[in-house]
Scaffold this active site. Sequence first.
Site, short mmCIF file in Angstrom:
data_model
loop_
_atom_site.label_atom_id
_atom_site.label_comp_id
_atom_site.label_asym_id
_atom_site.label_seq_id
_atom_site.Cartn_x
_atom_site.Cartn_y
_atom_site.Cartn_z
CB SER A 77 81.58 106.80 51.93
OG SER A 77 82.42 106.03 51.12
CG HIS A 121 82.26 104.46 47.20
ND1 HIS A 121 81.34 103.53 46.76
CD2 HIS A 121 82.45 104.20 48.51
CE1 HIS A 121 81.00 102.74 47.77
NE2 HIS A 121 81.67 103.12 48.85
CD GLN A 131 73.07 105.04 50.11
OE1 GLN A 131 72.55 105.62 49.17
NE2 GLN A 131 73.97 104.09 49.94
CG ASN A 164 72.14 101.02 53.14
OD1 ASN A 164 71.77 101.30 54.29
ND2 ASN A 164 72.54 99.81 52.80
N GLY A 197 83.24 104.97 54.50
CA GLY A 197 82.10 104.98 55.40
C GLY A 197 82.22 103.97 56.52
CB CYS A 216 76.52 93.99 52.73
SG CYS A 216 76.88 95.73 52.62
C1 LIG Z 1 78.03 102.37 51.53
C2 LIG Z 1 77.59 102.60 52.93
C3 LIG Z 1 78.49 102.43 54.01
C4 LIG Z 1 79.89 101.94 53.81
O1 LIG Z 1 80.69 102.87 53.16
P1 LIG Z 1 82.06 102.38 52.48
O2 LIG Z 1 82.74 103.65 52.07
O3 LIG Z 1 81.68 101.54 51.31
O4 LIG Z 1 82.82 101.65 53.52
C5 LIG Z 1 78.03 102.70 55.27
N1 LIG Z 1 76.78 103.12 55.50
C6 LIG Z 1 75.89 103.31 54.50
C7 LIG Z 1 74.52 103.80 54.80
C8 LIG Z 1 76.26 103.05 53.19
O5 LIG Z 1 75.39 103.23 52.20
#
Ligand SMILES: *Cc1c(COP(=O)(O)O)cnc(C)c1O
Length: 380
Positions: free
Chosen positions: A200, A202, A180, A152, A70, A325
Amino acid sequence: MRTYLDCAATTPVDARVFDVMQPYLSTYFGNPSALYQEGRQARRAVRRAREQVAALLCAEPDEIFFTSGGSESDNWALKGMAFALRRAGRGRHIVTTAIEHHAVLNTVRWLAGEGFDVTVLPVDRFGRVSPDAVKAAVREDTILVSVMTANNEVGTIEPIAEIGAFLREKGIFFHTDAVQAAGHIPLAVGACSVDALSLSAHKFYGPKGVGALYLRRGFTLDPLVHGGAQERDMRGGTENVPGIVGLGAAAELAANTMQAEKSHLDSLWHRLADGIAAIPGSFLNGDKEHHLPGTFSFGIEGVDHEPLLIRLDMDGFSVSAGSACSAGSLEPSHVLLAMGQTKAQAASVVRVSMGRFTTREDVDAFLTSLRRNLNAMQKA
Ligand SMILES: *Cc1c(COP(=O)(O)O)cnc(C)c1O
């Protein structure tokens, strides 16, 4: 026994996804750029994954670009488009919102240092961005707007279809961080008039370190990762084949299970909401109506979340303050502050994010532990 209630931070790889990925870590190890059989096998797998991700978004396979996740997708969409459009003489004004993930916020902050002009829009107390605020903010020299699909930290879903329709009419590039939302709520890039979208794996039961950027046909971004001719000359580097296969499998699984999962999570969400509402001083962070199915964020007046989260962890519950974070940092959440909360209110936030494997019993056990620990903290 542990009860994992932090699905907004990350999800476990679904066993069905893992099974599909495994051969690509061993048997099918070829480089997709190679011309012989192993290469062809890997290439076929990447092609299939591209179709699966496209199907999740009602997009075309040639509009999907694989990335490392992401954060990279957000960086690429914003930097790649900002520089391409400024070079084309289209302007240098960028609009985003105060509740974006740091992958967007820190990117636009960096772009501001590179001579771009950035407007950060406020949100209401539910965390919603008003389409009218977007309309009022755009100017003659606005080149791109980035508004997240769903937040998120608090789970609020943003009115991106309305915003997208306006921007499409104006001919302004529209990016949405759907990290998300993807795999959890229906997302049709056409219906939302989105030009670029980040996701993303995961966050929806795929592996970490792999994601995708949807880029509408007809647009070209400046590359972020310069290198070989992979991803149609747009992103260099040997493809993360097992990761990409996992992303594709997770996307297909999500598309097939989304509806059933939503009704399951809806009932858990309301069960949790009722339990929390009965706690004196509690309040919901976010939007009662427009929210992600599994995300529930709350606060309790006068309670500091730090000792509470430690106690819950000792009881076996993995819940967080809402933003991985900023965990460990003493800064209050920028999202909650943007929603008009005081620092004290923001310091009481607890985010429960439920998922595919969460049960009613998990919710009930969490509520019991929460009540017990709040009582204990009051006595202490
Ligand atoms: C987790 C997240 C990201 C970052 O994604 P990664 O794959 O962990 O780099 C970006 N934006 C939102 C809204 C997220 O929840």
